[in-house]
Design a protein around this motif. Structure first.
Motif, short mmCIF file in Angstrom:
data_model
loop_
_atom_site.label_atom_id
_atom_site.label_comp_id
_atom_site.label_asym_id
_atom_site.label_seq_id
_atom_site.Cartn_x
_atom_site.Cartn_y
_atom_site.Cartn_z
N ASP A 90 0.84 -1.14 0.03
CA ASP A 90 -0.04 0.12 0.10
C ASP A 90 0.91 1.29 0.10
N ILE A 91 1.33 1.76 -1.12
CA ILE A 91 2.35 2.70 -1.32
C ILE A 91 1.69 4.08 -0.94
N ASP A 92 0.72 4.09 -1.11
CA ASP A 92 -0.26 5.61 -0.65
C ASP A 92 0.00 5.61 0.78
N ARG A 93 -0.56 4.52 1.44
CA ARG A 93 -0.39 4.38 2.85
C ARG A 93 1.14 4.76 3.60
N GLU A 94 1.98 4.19 3.07
CA GLU A 94 3.47 4.27 3.40
C GLU A 94 3.73 5.84 3.16
N GLY A 95 3.48 6.32 1.80
CA GLY A 95 3.95 7.65 1.78
C GLY A 95 3.26 8.69 2.80
N LYS A 96 2.10 8.47 3.31
CA LYS A 96 1.36 9.18 4.00
C LYS A 96 2.06 9.34 5.56
N VAL A 97 2.48 8.05 6.01
CA VAL A 97 3.01 7.92 7.18
C VAL A 97 4.47 8.50 7.14
N LEU A 98 5.22 8.32 6.21
CA LEU A 98 6.56 9.16 6.03
C LEU A 98 6.14 10.32 5.87
N LYS A 99 5.38 11.27 5.38
CA LYS A 99 5.24 12.46 5.45
C LYS A 99 4.85 12.93 6.80
N LYS A 100 4.00 12.28 7.64
CA LYS A 100 3.80 12.36 8.77
C LYS A 100 4.98 12.52 9.77
N LEU A 101 5.78 11.55 9.57
CA LEU A 101 7.08 11.47 10.50
C LEU A 101 7.93 12.78 10.01
N GLU A 102 8.03 13.02 8.90
CA GLU A 102 8.69 14.44 8.27
C GLU A 102 8.12 15.59 9.11
N ASP A 103 6.87 15.58 8.87
CA ASP A 103 6.01 16.72 9.69
C ASP A 103 6.26 16.83 11.28
N LEU A 104 6.39 15.74 11.76
CA LEU A 104 6.86 15.59 13.18
C LEU A 104 8.08 15.67 13.49
#
Length: 329
Positions: free
Chosen positions: A313-327
């Motif tokens: 699920d590359i969409d889900r992975e992308g969103k999680v990585l973006k969230k980690l970066e934002d945090l």
């Protein structure tokens, strides 16, 4: 003001910065569909390897800020002592636990000489790490010299180095792989002391490694793609990743382990968060799904069309990585 807002202000106040994208985290499929996946404007603002981010107290606070329910562990690999005279490590079967594969693991580990990171890395007070992804986004970025400056450079599967050094560098501290992504001659794209880290998705993966290490008759059944019959690697450089990390990647980062099969790159990010004090990413992200002919890797000819049958699920992975970066993770 919500608790999340307060928490983010608190992170800003502490100026915590833990995980940054040093190249394009081109999650075009949900946030940048109008731009080219390799435009220089996508680069992170901070390209420095900042050792000041390694204060142990601050690193602990960063880990706590991710709200994981586990303690940070720097023990990455399975070792013989994990299986002698001890209760089973886990009730889970591969890829999330060693249950049922203990004997095969013992045989594999008995043929290797070490179960740790090299001492010159393990003894560093501050460990800076970069996970090099295989995305087309890293092409023509000239990040090679910067990547080579990190203490630990993590590579994925069979991604090549030769011919791409200007963009990806040539330092290969470890390569995380599985049998179907192994190459017959790892020396072509790895340094002599590169750790070859097996991710055991299934019992057959361990069987393949045992047959290689003991030079037994090869059995290529049970693989979605035939693994190499020969694998020219020094057994002392072989490691087996603790299945704990596969389980926790889904359980902690995505909160839905049972139906989520992480990509090798996504798994490597969680490994790096556990082991390293500073974590950066390079070459992550997929192009827009609206462009099926767009190349997805900096090498080869695979396009987004090849992702149609992907179990990830590359969409889900992308969103999680973006969230980690934002945090600031």
């Amino acid at each position: 003001m919500t608790r999340i807002t307060i928490f983010r202000h608190f992170l800003t106040f502490l100026q915590i910065s833990f995980i940054f994208a040093i190249t394009v985290l081109t999650y075009n499929h949900f946030m940048m569909s109008h731009e080219s996946p390799h435009r220089a404007t996508h680069f992170s603002k901070n390209l420095d390897i900042n050792k000041s981010q390694c204060n142990s107290w601050e690193s602990h606070k960063k880990w706590k800020s991710l709200n994981f329910t586990i303690k940070k562990t720097t023990k990455l690999f399975l070792s013989l002592e994990d299986f002698f005279w001890k209760q089973p490590m886990s009730q889970l079967h591969l890829p999330y636990g060693p249950r049922g594969s203990e004997l095969m693991i013992l045989k594999v580990l008995a043929a290797t000489a070490s179960y740790e990171m090299p001492a010159h890395i393990e003894n560093l007070e501050c460990k800076t790490c970069v996970v090099v992804g295989n995305s087309f986004a890293i092409k023509n970025t000239s990040l090679g010299n910067l990547i080579n400056k990190y203490d630990v450079v993590m590579w994925l599967n069979d991604a090549p180095v030769r011919g791409y050094e200007q963009d990806v560098g040539n330092k290969t501290t470890m390569r995380i792989f599985y049998p179907e992504s192994a190459t017959s001659n790892p020396a072509l794209n790895n340094e002599e002391d590169t750790l070859m880290v097996l991710v055991p998705f299934k019992p057959n993966d361990l069987r393949w490694l045992k047959e290689i290490l003991y030079d037994e008759k090869r059995d290529r059944r049970g693989f979605w793609r035939p693994p190499p019959l020969t694998w020219e690697v020094n057994s002392s450089n072989v490691r087996v990743l603790d299945p704990f990390f596969m389980y926790e990647t889904g359980n902690q980062l995505v909160k839905n382990q049972k139906s989520f099969r992480p990509t090798t790159g996504f798994l490597a990010v969680f490994v790096a968060l556990n082991y390293c004090d500073v974590v950066h990413l390079a070459g992550f992200g997929y192009p827009s799904k609206s462009n099926p002919q767009q190349l997805i890797h900096y090498f080869g000819r695979n396009t987004m069309n090849h992702m149609k049958s992907s179990p990830h699920d590359i969409d889900r992975e992308g969103k999680v990585l973006k969230k980690l970066e934002d945090l600031g993770a």
